[in-house]
Each structure stands twice: as structure tokens, then as C-alpha cells.
Design an enzyme around this catalytic site. Structure first.
Site, PDB file in Angstrom:
ATOM      1  CE1 TYR A  15      -3.795   2.460   2.938  1.00 12.37           C
ATOM      2  CE2 TYR A  15      -5.105   0.622   2.174  1.00 12.37           C
ATOM      3  CZ  TYR A  15      -4.699   1.464   3.194  1.00 12.37           C
ATOM      4  OH  TYR A  15      -5.218   1.291   4.449  1.00 12.37           O
ATOM      5  NE  ARG A  23     -10.243   6.947   1.321  1.00 10.05           N
ATOM      6  CZ  ARG A  23     -10.736   5.987   2.086  1.00 10.05           C
ATOM      7  NH1 ARG A  23     -11.259   6.282   3.261  1.00 10.05           N
ATOM      8  NH2 ARG A  23     -10.723   4.722   1.695  1.00 10.05           N
ATOM      9  NE  ARG A  32      16.041   5.343   3.053  1.00 15.19           N
ATOM     10  CZ  ARG A  32      16.086   6.232   4.037  1.00 15.19           C
ATOM     11  NH1 ARG A  32      17.098   7.070   4.140  1.00 15.19           N
ATOM     12  NH2 ARG A  32      15.105   6.293   4.932  1.00 15.19           N
ATOM     13  CG  HIS A  50      14.448  11.668   4.471  1.00 14.90           C
ATOM     14  ND1 HIS A  50      15.585  10.916   4.537  1.00 14.90           N
ATOM     15  CD2 HIS A  50      13.635  11.224   5.457  1.00 14.90           C
ATOM     16  CE1 HIS A  50      15.481  10.042   5.528  1.00 14.90           C
ATOM     17  NE2 HIS A  50      14.292  10.211   6.096  1.00 14.90           N
ATOM     18  CE  LYS A  88      -7.716   3.344   2.008  1.00 14.91           C
ATOM     19  NZ  LYS A  88      -7.835   2.671   3.300  1.00 14.91           N
ATOM     20  CD  GLU A  99      -9.086   6.393  11.922  1.00 14.73           C
ATOM     21  OE1 GLU A  99      -9.984   6.190  11.090  1.00 14.73           O
ATOM     22  OE2 GLU A  99      -7.959   6.797  11.600  1.00 14.73           O
ATOM     23  CG  LEU A 105      -9.198   7.099   6.023  1.00 11.48           C
ATOM     24  CD1 LEU A 105      -7.924   7.670   5.416  1.00 11.48           C
ATOM     25  CD2 LEU A 105      -9.337   5.639   5.635  1.00 11.48           C
TER      26      LEU A 105
END
Ligand code: PLP
Length: 285
Positions: A32, A51, A100, A102, A149, A182, A206
Site C-alpha cells: 500500500y 516504492r 487458502r 500459503h 511497505k 523507526e 521503511l
């Protein structure tokens, strides 16, 4: 009513639906971005999209919109949602599978979702108006690839919540060597003897776009020295100033760490200069 973008269509938020089998929902398997837009003017658009593309490549999600296509979505969302002070949120997940597992199949169609949300007016470099932050500190227990991110933000959420429950506005994290990394949703800086010091880019943090713009502006437009290197927690505790940065906050001063004042406990002079420089030059990025 808020108009959002989902997989090529603009529609009211209430009508935007995705499958519960979406891997973004099941695994946090996505990337995102949040880009600030003040009256339709975007801050750091190019680096934000770069990014996102780096993150998509790192996760092996085969999906690329051009910068122009993303810009078109950002502009349209801004226009359809009042063109005020907006955060433009972009989200690409690997898409919905039938089972589902992995392991992911190669041929999923990524889900692309974008919406705009209101953010406060542009920050100004005024020590009387700026919100003063108080923070907690915690050992960084998130996964070891914090340079991506990803939408898998549970570790960040837990760290943030811990600080919040202690009455603080953010949590500054450190690694097993007692080095500052951070914050849970921000990059972190100290100022010592006039020098701005922040951890170097590696997998522990990040690569913030606000950090990128801020360091460049300080280097190009001021004589304030900047260092990217290890910052120990002792240095954090003895700093003259501590700052945090993110796209939605720009640069904010921290006045208290773990209940102890930073420096003299006031908003610092160098912060004032840095935020003023950031405000003056941010639209060049
Ligand atoms: N660090 C983390 C963990 C973040 O989540 C964010 C923003 O969401 C940042 C730093 C700041 O990045 P940017 O300046 O690109 O918003």
C-alpha cells in the site's frame, strides 16, 4: 459520500466489495501507499509509486500501472471527493484465490483499491501551533523486512497500541543491539549539537518518502549537517531534539521519550527550520 476506485471502476464506498478469499484479507499479502494531496497538489508522487513498484516486485506480484495511470486515479479521486486536503490511499493485493494456501498460484489477478480520506491542513513551521508528540520506546519485534511497505501491519499495530495505551502518540522502536530503528508508522531522527542524525536505510526501516524529501531538502537547501548512521538508544535519550516523519505528519517534534523531556522539553529551533524548508520545497518532489 465517498467515491472509491476498485479494479478499474469508480463507485460509492458502500458498493465496493472484495472477496473474503482475497489474499490481502487472508494473509495481508499486498502493498500500500498513502500520498498527501493538498488542493489537488500531490507530495512525493513519483517516489511513492517507485516504492510501491519495488514492494510489488519484492513480493513477486506481477502488476504494474504506469505512473500516469496512478496519477490519473489520484487526480480523479481528489476531484470526486472535494479536492481538499486528502490522503490518497493505494492498495494492491495479490488477489483472490479459490483455496487458502500459503503458496500462491502464478495467475491470480491482483485487486487494486484506492480511496481518498481527509487529512489536516498543510503543516506550518510554527512552534506555537505544532502538535507536540510524546512517545514510548519498545524493542522492535516486527518482521525483518521492514523496508517493504507491506499491508501486513499487525506488528506495527501492536507496537503503536502499546505506546497509545501509555498515553503516548507514537512508539519509537529499537533492535536487539539497542539501536533505534523507526516508529510504528514514522521514521525517526535525533538532533545533537546542530546535526540531524537518522538511521541508515536497511531492512530494519521503511525508506520513508518524507525522510527522502527531508534529507534532500536539508542537504540542498541548508547548511544543517545530516548523518545517516546507527543511532543508539543512549543517543536518543541524550538528544537535543527528536523528530518523527511521515507523509501525513511531515516532520513532527517529540518533546518527551518514556516520560523524560527531550533536551529542554521545548520544540527545537532546528525542527522549526527543517519543517519550514520542507514546506517550502516539498512540491518539487
Ligand atoms: N515507517 C513506517 C513503519 C511507516 O508505516 C511509515 C508510513 O506509513 C513511515 C515510516 C513514513 O513513510 P512515508 O514518509 O513514506 O509516509
Amino acid at each position: 459520500m465517498s467515491i472509491v476506485y476498485l479494479n478499474g471502476e469508480y463507485l460509492p464506498m458502500e458498493q465496493a466489495k472484495i472477496s473474503p478469499m482475497d489474499r490481502g484479507f487472508l494473509f495481508g499479502d499486498g502493498i500500500y501507499e498513502v500520498i498527501p494531496s493538498y488542493q489537488g497538489k500531490l507530495v512525493g508522487f513519483g517516489p511513492h509509486i517507485d516504492r510501491m513498484n519495488n514492494g510489488l516486485n519484492s513480493l513477486d506480484i506481477q502488476f504494474i500501472y504506469s505512473h500516469d495511470q496512478w496519477r490519473e486515479i489520484a487526480t480523479t479521486l481528489s476531484e470526486k471527493n472535494g479536492a481538499g486536503n486528502l490522503g490518497i490511499y493505494f492498495h494492491v493485493s495479490r488477489g483472490a484465490d479459490t483455496k487458502r494456501n500459503h503458496a500462491y498460484p502464478e495467475d491470480l489477478t491482483p485487486t487494486v483499491f484506492a480511496f481518498a480520506f481527509e487529512i489536516p491542513p498543510e503543516p506550518v513551521a510554527d512552534r506555537n501551533l505544532v502538535k507536540r508528540y510524546k512517545v514510548s520506546t519498545m524493542q522492535d519485534l516486527r518482521w525483518r523486512q521492514c523496508n517493504i511497505k507491506t499491508t501486513a501491519l499487525l506488528g506495527n499495530v501492536m507496537h503503536y497500541q502499546q505506546g497509545y495505551s501509555e498515553g503516548n502518540d507514537e512508539t519509537i522502536l529499537y533492535n536487539e543491539r539497542g539501536e533505534m530503528t523507526e516508529g510504528s508508522a514514522v521514521n525517526a531522527y535525533i538532533v545533537k549539537e546542530g546535526k540531524v542524525i537518522t538511521p541508515s536505510l536497511d531492512k530494519q526501516i521503511l525508506p520513508g518518502i518524507t525522510r527522502l524529501i527531508l534529507l534532500d531538502v536539508l542537504r540542498q537547501q541548508s547548511s544543517i549537517p545530516v548523518e545517516e548512521r546507527v543511532v543508539t538508544m543512549d543517543e536518543l535519550r541524550n538528544a537535543d531534539e527528536v523528530w518523527l516523519s511521515s507523509s501525513s505528519k511531515e516532520v513532527v517534534p517529540v518533546i518527551e521519550v518514556d516520560g523524560q523531556p527531550v533536551g529542554d522539553g521545548k520544540v527545537g529551533d532546528i525542527w522549526q527550520k527543517a519543517q519550514a524548508l520542507f514546506s517550502a520545497h516539498k512540491y518539487n518532489y
